[in-house]
Scaffold this motif. Structure first.
Motif, short mmCIF file in Angstrom:
data_model
loop_
_atom_site.label_atom_id
_atom_site.label_comp_id
_atom_site.label_asym_id
_atom_site.label_seq_id
_atom_site.Cartn_x
_atom_site.Cartn_y
_atom_site.Cartn_z
N ALA A 23 0.83 -1.20 0.00
CA ALA A 23 0.00 0.00 0.00
C ALA A 23 0.87 1.25 0.00
N GLU A 56 10.33 3.64 5.86
CA GLU A 56 10.29 2.18 5.90
C GLU A 56 11.34 1.71 6.90
N ARG A 100 12.47 -1.37 7.50
CA ARG A 100 13.41 -2.40 7.06
C ARG A 100 14.55 -1.76 6.26
N ILE A 103 9.07 4.52 12.50
CA ILE A 103 8.31 5.60 13.12
C ILE A 103 7.68 5.03 14.38
N GLN A 127 -3.47 -3.21 4.68
CA GLN A 127 -4.11 -4.15 5.59
C GLN A 127 -4.52 -3.50 6.92
N GLY A 142 -5.66 -8.61 1.86
CA GLY A 142 -5.14 -9.17 0.61
C GLY A 142 -4.22 -8.21 -0.13
N TYR A 143 -3.40 -8.79 -0.99
CA TYR A 143 -2.43 -7.99 -1.75
C TYR A 143 -3.13 -6.92 -2.59
#
Ligand SMILES: Cc1cc2nc3c(=O)[nH]c(=O)nc-3n(C[C@H](O)[C@H](O)[C@H](O)COP(=O)(O)OP(=O)(O)OC[C@H]3O[C@@H](n4cnc5c(N)ncnc54)[C@H](O)[C@@H]3O)c2cc1C
Length: 438
Positions: free
Chosen positions: A13, A32, A34, A122, A340, A346-347
């Motif tokens: 998203a 992000e 990661r 964050i 989500q 779902g994707y």
């Protein structure tokens, strides 16, 4: 107001939202966490990583994911465009090489002039007078989830899903399996493992009695119906799997020229065909139990598990209480939710909500009016549902044709009715795109 939007979370998203904002000439700070902080399911630091299945569902517009993808295409989805370039064969399904796709998405977004990628977790909502899109997904970091509970979430809600195992292609004994697509539709892209009745019954017995990962430390033991673990399905009746993920219809075993009693299907997981995923085999069995039980399948006696199936946490807001039909917080108009965590599941649904939240946040910052999506469209029906469902029993929701308004036509079969609904949806979205100046 500063002409900038903050997007928190660079998943499916978040990347779509960031692109939509950026393409409207607005600067984006995309946070992000990661690779510094990983989630329980992601394995790379790439943006837009699909964590489990490599499929974006059927391509037919009379299927739910097919119609939603068609609408994404009409709305100029970034994710879908890059996904198209990374497709792998999967019959009538839209499957991709997940890693290549994520790598390319990261590259493309990083190259966009007005997107600032900040690899940082964050922990608290930024207190700035600019729109913030929260797209931290089902595995939202604990610190951030805690702070959201204080501010926007009435209550933290958790439930569980599980992922399927992935097997290395070279470890499969191809003399015992066969390639085919159901009803011979398209190319023979799937590896099929045929089971006779005894083998199937033994498997069901094994599943029910196997050791599972305990659920603790969480509030609820609720599974999402569309992603039920195999052992959970097995508990529901001895034939439940044979009518579910192991259904043999449309598949003929070339060794016997008959339809097997049950089938395990494996789908290619990467372009190089190094890995295959057991379709619909989400599981919370302990890893050693997965190895013991799945290695009993013909052809998988020496299977090497690239990834075992596992449990995961799912974090989402009580959407009907908290957001409106623009994925916008009812309380704080600068906050948007996407993916989500917003209450979709779902994707494809996550990409769709990211795309719309990106558009609506951009409109807000540009002082342009927001127009409701027509309820006849898949995108409109989905946000209508999640923002207006019964909050007492709210669960993340996939788009289905049942969410679209009914059409009154006599003597029409289900498929034709869906095709008609799809046509109405496409026309409705086309009009909205023009009216809302998308
Ligand atoms: C294990 C698992 C398997 C799934 N399998 C499927 C499947 O097979 N098919 C399907 O259709 N759907 C599946 N889903 C559901 C859903 O479609 C995916 O989770 C999808 O990726 C959701 O997109 P998203 O953008 O909301 O979240 P994500 O794609 O997870 O993106 C959220 C991003 O936010 C980052 N993040 C989290 N907290 C912070 C923070 N505080 N600060 C900065 N960054 C943060 C994360 O690192 C992540 O990159 C699965 C979900 C899970 C968890």
């Amino acid at each position: 107001m500063e002409k900038k939007v903050i997007v928190i979370g660079g998943g499916l998203a978040g990347v779509e939202a960031a692109y939509q904002v950026s393409k409207r000439g607005i600067e984006v700070d995309l946070y992000e966490m990661r690779p510094q902080i990983m989630t329980e399911a992601h394995t790379t630091g790439f943006l837009g990583e699909m964590v489990c299945s490599n499929s974006l569902g059927s391509c037919s517009i009379s299927s739910s994911s097919g119609l939603l993808k068609k609408e994404l295409e009409m709305l100029d989805s970034f994710f879908l465009k890059i996904a198209e370039k990374n497709r792998v064969p999967a019959g009538n399904s839209f499957a991709v090489d997940r890693m290549k796709l994520a790598e390319q998405i990261t590259y493309e977004l990083k190259s966009m002039r007005n997107v600032n990628l900040l690899n940082k977790e964050i922990e608290e909502l930024p207190e700035k007078d600019i729109p913030v899109i929260i797209a931290t997904g089902p595995l939202t970091s604990w610190e951030f989830a805690k702070s959201l509970t204080k501010t926007t979430m009435r209550k933290n809600l958790f439930f569980f899903d599980a992922t399927s195992p992935i097997i290395s292609a070279e470890s499969i004994d191809y003399t015992k399996v066969f390639y085919a697509s159901r009803y011979n539709k398209g190319e023979a892209d799937f590896i099929n493992i045929p089971l006779n009745e005894n083998q199937y019954n033994d498997f069901v017995y094994d599943l029910i009695n196997a050791e599972k990962v305990e659920i603790k430390d969480f509030e609820n033991n609720i599974f999402f119906e569309a992603c039920l673990p195999v052992e959970e399905i097995a508990q529901r009746g001895e034939k439940a799997l044979a009518f579910g993920p192991m259904k043999p219809v449309g598949l003929i075993d070339p060794q016997t020229n008959k339809m097997p009693y049950a089938v395990i299907q494996l789908r290619q997981d990467d372009t190089k065909k190094n890995f295959y995923q057991l379709i619909g085999f989400q599981t919370r069995l302990k890893w050693r139990e997965q190895k013991r039980i799945f290695r009993k399948f013909p052809g998988l006696e020496n299977a090497k598990f690239e990834r075992y199936g596992r449990m995961h946490r799912n974090t989402y807001i009580n959407a009907p209480l908290l957001i409106d039909r623009f994925y916008q917080s009812k309380k704080s108009k600068n906050i948007f939710f996407a993916g989500q965590i917003s209450g979709v599941e779902g994707y494809v649904e996550s990409i769709n909500s990211g795309l719309l939240a990106g558009i609506f946040a951009s409109k807000k910052i540009l002082n342009k009016p927001l127009y409701n999506l027509p309820e006849q469209t898949a995108s409109g029906a989905l946000i209508n549902y999640i923002s207006q469902a019964n909050w007492k029993d709210f669960k993340p929701t996939k788009f289905t044709f049942g969410l679209l308004p009914d059409i009154k036509v006599k003597k029409i079969n289900k498929r034709t009715k869906k095709e008609l609904k799809a046509k109405i949806a496409i026309e409705g979205l086309d009009k909205w795109i023009k009216k809302a100046d998308i």
